[in-house]
Enzyme design. Structure first.
Site, mmCIF file in Angstrom:
data_model
loop_
_atom_site.group_PDB
_atom_site.id
_atom_site.type_symbol
_atom_site.label_atom_id
_atom_site.label_comp_id
_atom_site.label_asym_id
_atom_site.label_seq_id
_atom_site.Cartn_x
_atom_site.Cartn_y
_atom_site.Cartn_z
ATOM 1 C CG ASN A 49 -1.955 1.035 1.231
ATOM 2 O OD1 ASN A 49 -2.591 1.270 0.229
ATOM 3 N ND2 ASN A 49 -2.177 1.672 2.373
ATOM 4 C CG ASP A 116 3.379 -2.049 2.664
ATOM 5 O OD1 ASP A 116 3.673 -1.367 3.645
ATOM 6 O OD2 ASP A 116 2.231 -2.106 2.191
ATOM 7 C CD1 TRP A 117 -0.468 -3.238 3.720
ATOM 8 C CD2 TRP A 117 -1.072 -5.259 4.441
ATOM 9 N NE1 TRP A 117 -1.025 -3.080 4.967
ATOM 10 C CE2 TRP A 117 -1.417 -4.301 5.426
ATOM 11 C CE3 TRP A 117 -1.360 -6.592 4.680
ATOM 12 C CZ2 TRP A 117 -2.017 -4.649 6.636
ATOM 13 C CZ3 TRP A 117 -1.966 -6.953 5.884
ATOM 14 C CH2 TRP A 117 -2.284 -5.984 6.843
ATOM 15 C CD GLU A 140 10.886 -0.823 6.121
ATOM 16 O OE1 GLU A 140 9.790 -0.338 6.442
ATOM 17 O OE2 GLU A 140 11.832 -0.934 6.931
ATOM 18 C CG HIS A 282 7.586 1.482 4.125
ATOM 19 N ND1 HIS A 282 7.747 0.268 4.759
ATOM 20 C CD2 HIS A 282 6.463 1.357 3.353
ATOM 21 C CE1 HIS A 282 6.772 -0.562 4.399
ATOM 22 N NE2 HIS A 282 5.983 0.073 3.546
#
Length: 306
Positions: A49, A116-117, A140, A282
């Site tokens: 995201n 991330d996701w 990350e 990130h």
């Protein structure tokens, strides 16, 4: 650990040079990059995201000579279908991703490149299909966070605000804060207008921003949401215990994973090579894509093509 040579920085391109394909997945369509190529291993790049396969534009060209590379846009994101009435929960994304992989990678092993996701979805899939997994490249990634005090302090207040049932929707849906503020805050350099427009494009309409709201509210923090937290604990326990080859990228100061936590993963993850990316937060693919791509390519060459 390998450090980036500051004298060997390559230019970062804002251009998206790949032609996307589309495939029917459940009741929608998913758009994806497929570089083609032969070999028994497919590298699958999963974004989170508020990004899309565009995030990998400067990484994949390094890896494509070594392996077939796939990079889907998660459902409701990038150029994939917008679902009417969907809450875009983690479990919805997991169903679409599983159906996508079943349809597009029918044979051979999968090397998962996760962020991330995309990491939560990829690790969830991997721990249920370990026999299909060649290796894991991580950066990350999302792990269960036991308490809010364990969440990075810099982002704690705004991410708590995202959980408020009214304020959260105002910030994320009406004001598009994840695109307009959080994205840039997660990159050390300044994103260009061309890059920002690529990221804005899937969410120009207010009604298409539900995924941007849902993902921050699904983060497994302080045992909430309980079902997502349980799933994250499961895949994280599996990650820490398995002997699959891993390539772990970390940055300074980092974002979801600050440097001190990254150091713990470097020491603790099994069968892992680590790469220090240097300056990054990130969205490390926007600061250090060439080093990421080069190291993945070398890893694939050494382990699966020797």
């Amino acid at each position: 650990m390998q450090m980036q040579d500051g004298n060997e920085k390559e230019a970062l391109s804002a251009e998206f040079s790949f032609e996307k394909q589309r495939i029917k997945v459940l009741d929608g369509e998913m758009a994806y990059i497929d570089t083609g190529g032969s070999g028994s291993t497919t590298a699958v790049f999963l974004h989170g995201n508020p990004t899309s396969s565009y995030l990998w534009r400067n990484v994949i060209p390094h890896v494509a000579p070594q392996a077939r590379c796939l990079a889907p846009d998660l459902i409701g994101m990038g150029d994939s279908s917008k679902l009417k009435g969907s809450d875009y929960r983690f479990f919805d994304h997991a169903r679409y991703l599983e159906a996508f992989l079943d349809a597009v990678v029918t044979t051979g092993k999968i090397l998962l490149v996760l962020h991330d996701w995309g990491s939560a979805l990829g690790l969830d899939w991997a721990c249920r299909h370990e026999e299909r997994v060649a290796g894991l490249a991580l950066m990350e990634f999302i792990a269960p966070v036991p308490t809010w005090n364990d969440f990075p302090q810099e982002g704690r207040e705004i991410f708590q605000a995202f959980r408020h049932p009214l304020k959260g929707r105002e910030l994320l849906i009406e004001h598009n804060v994840f695109i307009e503020q959080i994205l840039q805050a997660g990159v050390s350099r300044t994103l260009s207008s061309v890059e920002m427009d690529h990221y804005r494009a899937p969410f120009l309409k207010v009604e298409d921003r539900e995924p941007l709201y849902r993902f921050p509210n699904e983060l497994p923090i302080a045992h909430e949401p309980a079902d997502v937290y349980a799933r994250a604990e499961r895949y994280h326990d599996w990650l820490m215990a398995n002997e699959l080859p891993k390539l772990y990228f970390w940055a300074s100061p980092g974002g979801l994973i600050p440097e001190e936590k990254a150091a713990w993963y470097v020491r603790t993850l099994r069968n892992t090579e680590s790469v220090a990316l240097g300056a990054g937060k990130h969205f490390v693919q926007e600061d250090n894509p060439h080093l990421i791509g080069q190291e993945i390519a070398k890893w694939v060459q050494a382990r699966w093509k020797a």
